[in-house]
Design a protein around this motif. Structure first.
Motif, PDB file in Angstrom:
ATOM      1  N   GLN A 211       0.814  -1.229   0.000  1.00 48.39           N
ATOM      2  CA  GLN A 211       0.000   0.000   0.000  1.00 48.39           C
ATOM      3  C   GLN A 211       0.838   1.266   0.000  1.00 48.39           C
ATOM      4  OE1 GLN A 211      -2.801  -1.303   3.203  1.00 48.39           O
ATOM      5  NE2 GLN A 211      -4.263  -1.294   1.520  1.00 48.39           N
ATOM      6  N   ARG A 212       2.023   1.159  -0.599  1.00 45.25           N
ATOM      7  CA  ARG A 212       2.858   2.353  -0.764  1.00 45.25           C
ATOM      8  C   ARG A 212       2.639   2.947  -2.153  1.00 45.25           C
ATOM      9  NH1 ARG A 212       8.335  -0.506   0.875  1.00 45.25           N
ATOM     10  NH2 ARG A 212       9.318   1.489   0.382  1.00 45.25           N
ATOM     11  N   TRP A 213       2.186   2.123  -3.081  1.00 51.04           N
ATOM     12  CA  TRP A 213       1.822   2.589  -4.425  1.00 51.04           C
ATOM     13  C   TRP A 213       0.379   2.194  -4.707  1.00 51.04           C
ATOM     14  CZ3 TRP A 213       5.300   2.468  -9.334  1.00 51.04           C
ATOM     15  CH2 TRP A 213       6.494   3.159  -9.110  1.00 51.04           C
ATOM     16  N   THR A 214      -0.262   2.940  -5.635  1.00 54.70           N
ATOM     17  CA  THR A 214      -1.598   2.580  -6.109  1.00 54.70           C
ATOM     18  C   THR A 214      -1.494   2.133  -7.572  1.00 54.70           C
ATOM     19  OG1 THR A 214      -2.048   4.780  -6.967  1.00 54.70           O
ATOM     20  CG2 THR A 214      -2.608   4.378  -4.643  1.00 54.70           C
ATOM     21  N   SER A 215      -2.630   1.641  -8.103  1.00 53.41           N
ATOM     22  CA  SER A 215      -2.688   1.315  -9.524  1.00 53.41           C
ATOM     23  C   SER A 215      -2.346   2.529 -10.376  1.00 53.41           C
ATOM     24  CB  SER A 215      -4.092   0.830  -9.899  1.00 53.41           C
ATOM     25  OG  SER A 215      -4.324  -0.454  -9.421  1.00 53.41           O
ATOM     26  N   ALA A 216      -2.776   3.702  -9.921  1.00 58.78           N
ATOM     27  CA  ALA A 216      -2.508   4.928 -10.681  1.00 58.78           C
ATOM     28  C   ALA A 216      -1.011   5.215 -10.735  1.00 58.78           C
ATOM     29  CB  ALA A 216      -3.260   6.112 -10.051  1.00 58.78           C
ATOM     30  N   ASP A 217      -0.308   4.910  -9.649  1.00 61.83           N
ATOM     31  CA  ASP A 217       1.154   5.095  -9.653  1.00 61.83           C
ATOM     32  C   ASP A 217       1.814   4.159 -10.667  1.00 61.83           C
ATOM     33  OD1 ASP A 217       1.143   7.029  -7.599  1.00 61.83           O
ATOM     34  OD2 ASP A 217       1.095   5.453  -6.056  1.00 61.83           O
ATOM     35  N   VAL A 218       1.267   2.940 -10.760  1.00 59.35           N
ATOM     36  CA  VAL A 218       1.814   1.984 -11.727  1.00 59.35           C
ATOM     37  C   VAL A 218       1.590   2.502 -13.145  1.00 59.35           C
ATOM     38  CG1 VAL A 218       1.655  -0.384 -12.628  1.00 59.35           C
ATOM     39  CG2 VAL A 218       1.541   0.027 -10.144  1.00 59.35           C
ATOM     40  N   ARG A 219       0.391   3.055 -13.387  1.00 61.89           N
ATOM     41  CA  ARG A 219       0.100   3.599 -14.704  1.00 61.89           C
ATOM     42  C   ARG A 219       1.029   4.779 -15.025  1.00 61.89           C
ATOM     43  NH1 ARG A 219      -3.800   2.758 -18.119  1.00 61.89           N
ATOM     44  NH2 ARG A 219      -5.149   1.708 -16.608  1.00 61.89           N
ATOM     45  N   ASP A 220       1.245   5.635 -14.038  1.00 61.57           N
ATOM     46  CA  ASP A 220       2.159   6.774 -14.257  1.00 61.57           C
ATOM     47  C   ASP A 220       3.570   6.281 -14.585  1.00 61.57           C
ATOM     48  OD1 ASP A 220       0.097   8.480 -13.768  1.00 61.57           O
ATOM     49  OD2 ASP A 220       0.712   9.000 -11.714  1.00 61.57           O
ATOM     50  N   ALA A 221       3.984   5.235 -13.869  1.00 66.12           N
ATOM     51  CA  ALA A 221       5.334   4.689 -14.104  1.00 66.12           C
ATOM     52  C   ALA A 221       5.435   4.138 -15.521  1.00 66.12           C
ATOM     53  CB  ALA A 221       5.646   3.591 -13.076  1.00 66.12           C
ATOM     54  N   LEU A 222       4.398   3.401 -15.935  1.00 67.89           N
ATOM     55  CA  LEU A 222       4.380   2.852 -17.300  1.00 67.89           C
ATOM     56  C   LEU A 222       4.441   3.980 -18.328  1.00 67.89           C
ATOM     57  CD1 LEU A 222       3.907   0.356 -19.196  1.00 67.89           C
ATOM     58  CD2 LEU A 222       1.446   0.782 -18.925  1.00 67.89           C
ATOM     59  N   ASP A 223       3.592   4.994 -18.110  1.00 71.83           N
ATOM     60  CA  ASP A 223       3.503   6.101 -19.066  1.00 71.83           C
ATOM     61  C   ASP A 223       4.804   6.913 -19.130  1.00 71.83           C
ATOM     62  OD1 ASP A 223       0.966   5.324 -19.602  1.00 71.83           O
ATOM     63  OD2 ASP A 223      -0.030   6.874 -18.397  1.00 71.83           O
ATOM     64  N   ALA A 224       5.561   6.916 -18.037  1.00 69.09           N
ATOM     65  CA  ALA A 224       6.806   7.694 -18.004  1.00 69.09           C
ATOM     66  C   ALA A 224       7.831   7.151 -19.003  1.00 69.09           C
ATOM     67  CB  ALA A 224       7.386   7.683 -16.587  1.00 69.09           C
ATOM     68  N   ARG A 225       7.747   5.855 -19.303  1.00 67.98           N
ATOM     69  CA  ARG A 225       8.726   5.199 -20.194  1.00 67.98           C
ATOM     70  C   ARG A 225      10.154   5.547 -19.783  1.00 67.98           C
ATOM     71  NH1 ARG A 225       5.630   6.781 -25.818  1.00 67.98           N
ATOM     72  NH2 ARG A 225       3.586   6.251 -24.989  1.00 67.98           N
ATOM     73  N   ASP A 226      10.336   5.500 -18.490  1.00 73.19           N
ATOM     74  CA  ASP A 226      11.617   5.966 -17.933  1.00 73.19           C
ATOM     75  C   ASP A 226      12.013   5.002 -16.823  1.00 73.19           C
ATOM     76  OD1 ASP A 226      13.672   7.203 -16.615  1.00 73.19           O
ATOM     77  OD2 ASP A 226      12.573   9.079 -16.207  1.00 73.19           O
ATOM     78  N   ARG A 227      13.176   4.428 -16.958  1.00 72.16           N
ATOM     79  CA  ARG A 227      13.673   3.443 -16.002  1.00 72.16           C
ATOM     80  C   ARG A 227      13.617   3.937 -14.557  1.00 72.16           C
ATOM     81  NH1 ARG A 227      13.603  -1.451 -14.869  1.00 72.16           N
ATOM     82  NH2 ARG A 227      15.235  -2.135 -13.456  1.00 72.16           N
ATOM     83  N   THR A 228      13.884   5.216 -14.351  1.00 75.48           N
ATOM     84  CA  THR A 228      13.953   5.729 -12.977  1.00 75.48           C
ATOM     85  C   THR A 228      12.574   5.794 -12.317  1.00 75.48           C
ATOM     86  OG1 THR A 228      13.762   8.020 -13.710  1.00 75.48           O
ATOM     87  CG2 THR A 228      15.991   7.111 -13.515  1.00 75.48           C
TER      88      THR A 228
END
Lengths: 267, 267
Positions: A211-228
């Motif tokens: 519960q430190r990340w949400t599904s929305a955080d995962v989507r943002d990470a995917l959309d970032a297309r950035d390893r970091t």
């Protein structure tokens, strides 16, 4: 030269990974050495998945051309006899046509990531699972995993060493379920994966489970297309290549049986 | 001094067995050393089952008296923190009354013997199962096992080093079932066992599974009350102490959950 399809199981811990390397013993070298002892020549082995150091397999598939038609059972038993001191076993060997290519004919690769989720560390399964002591929310992990299913640019979820020119992949399945006992299982299936892709998924989904990340955080990470933007990469310990499907084989809808962590009627 | 009941999991391979010995490191010594680091004193640990070298446990039970009332969770976590480099884990710790004795109050001990039955050796489960390559007849094994259930003089099925004066024991359960994947499971339950008794059962039942012995041969061996009538003793690799039941606890009718080999819905 008769070609054989080998189904291979190994414990990844003692090896530098599937592929031959100068800095240590690989699974490929172990099997090639056994094949040399069997046939006297130096045949090359071609594997479906180039697993990293410490990553295991219950259903790796490889092909090899041998100078004689020994028959599948003899190939299996002879290779196993020559690998007695290794943590590698040929589960099955069968003659196939010269058009079978373990790597390039592969249509679906199945992986299992095993998380061991309890307060106490894993005394027996140490090295065979990833120990996570905080209680994981499996439903939240599964829901967040669905964000990743489909065709995406997975640049966020691959190693900086990944050599694939194209970061776009089609992830067909990413299921998070309660495994046996204290285990949480992540089953991933696609035609092919990027380097460290599943370990990147596992490390990120663990953050969701805690519960430190949400599904929305995962989507943002995917959309970032950035390893970091990726969560920490999970260790190799919990990762298993469990099966590879080929053209013309019946379509597998459930994850393959996994020898390392399999069903029983005991509870 | 507050007494704690500890549920202990361990990989038996690196140790000389449960009990302290001069010739190497035991599980008992590992935990006692951790307890010393926790409390500064030198408390003694008392275990329910004195497992041999190489024998594993998922549910060994022990008691220990500590000078302070730390609380169960603190005892569990602190002992685990002090055993980080070991293959021993405290799964649970709970405060109990001074009348609780892990060894002498034990009413039932549950063991699991895991046979890995396929042609290819066990690459991943090596050391955690007994690899038997010939196809076993599980039904014949289970039927023969029933000959051994009940109260008998088990002199045939114990080590020549067994120190028990009385070779009579009451075996309450000896079930042979299909385990996960290629495994065959033998579940044994009794108040107490003789030294090497379950490994002697496993080695003998394997002969039945290979159709080299019949149920009648097992009966003859039992009736002989003679160690030399026993089949070969199975290796420690496949043996797990999975649970110990105590007076006043609800009666367990199914074998306990086993962390090393547990159910899943994957097949």
């Amino acid at each position: 030269m008769p070609r054989y399809k080998l189904t291979v199981e190994y414990d990844g811990r003692p090896y530098v990974g599937w592929q031959r390397q100068k800095n240590g013993l690989s699974v490929q070298e172990v099997i090639e050495t056994a094949a040399h002892k069997l046939c006297g020549e130096r045949p090359t082995l071609f594997g479906a998945g180039r697993t990293d150091a410490g990553v295991h397999a219950t259903g790796q598939v490889a092909h090899i051309d041998l100078p004689k038609d020994y028959g599948g059972e003899t190939v299996r038993d002879a290779l196993n006899a020559h690998m007695r001191d290794e943590r590698v076993a040929i589960v099955e060997a069968e003659g196939v046509g010269a058009d079978f290519d373990a790597r390039f004919s592969a249509r679906r690769r199945w992986y299992l990531y095993r998380i061991f989720n309890r307060r106490a560390p894993a005394a027996i399964l140490n090295g065979q699972v990833w120990w996570v002591s905080r209680d994981l929310d499996i439903e939240a992990m599964h829901e967040a995993a669905q964000v990743l299913v489909g065709t995406h640019d997975f640049n966020t979820f691959r190693s900086t060493h990944c050599q694939a020119k194209n970061p776009i992949r089609t992830l067909e399945k990413l299921d998070v379920t309660k495994g046996p006992g204290d285990e949480v299982h992540i089953v991933a299936m696609a035609q092919s994966f990027l380097h460290n892709q599943i370990r990147s998924f596992a490390g990120t989904l663990k953050l969701v489970g805690e519960q430190r990340w949400t599904s929305a955080d995962v989507r943002d990470a995917l959309d970032a297309r950035d390893r970091t933007a990726c969560g920490p990469v999970a260790p190799p310990d919990g990762l298993y290549l469990t099966a590879v499907d080929y053209t013309g084989e019946p379509k597998r809808t459930l994850p393959p049986y996994d020898a390392a962590s399999a069903p029983t009627d005991i509870d």
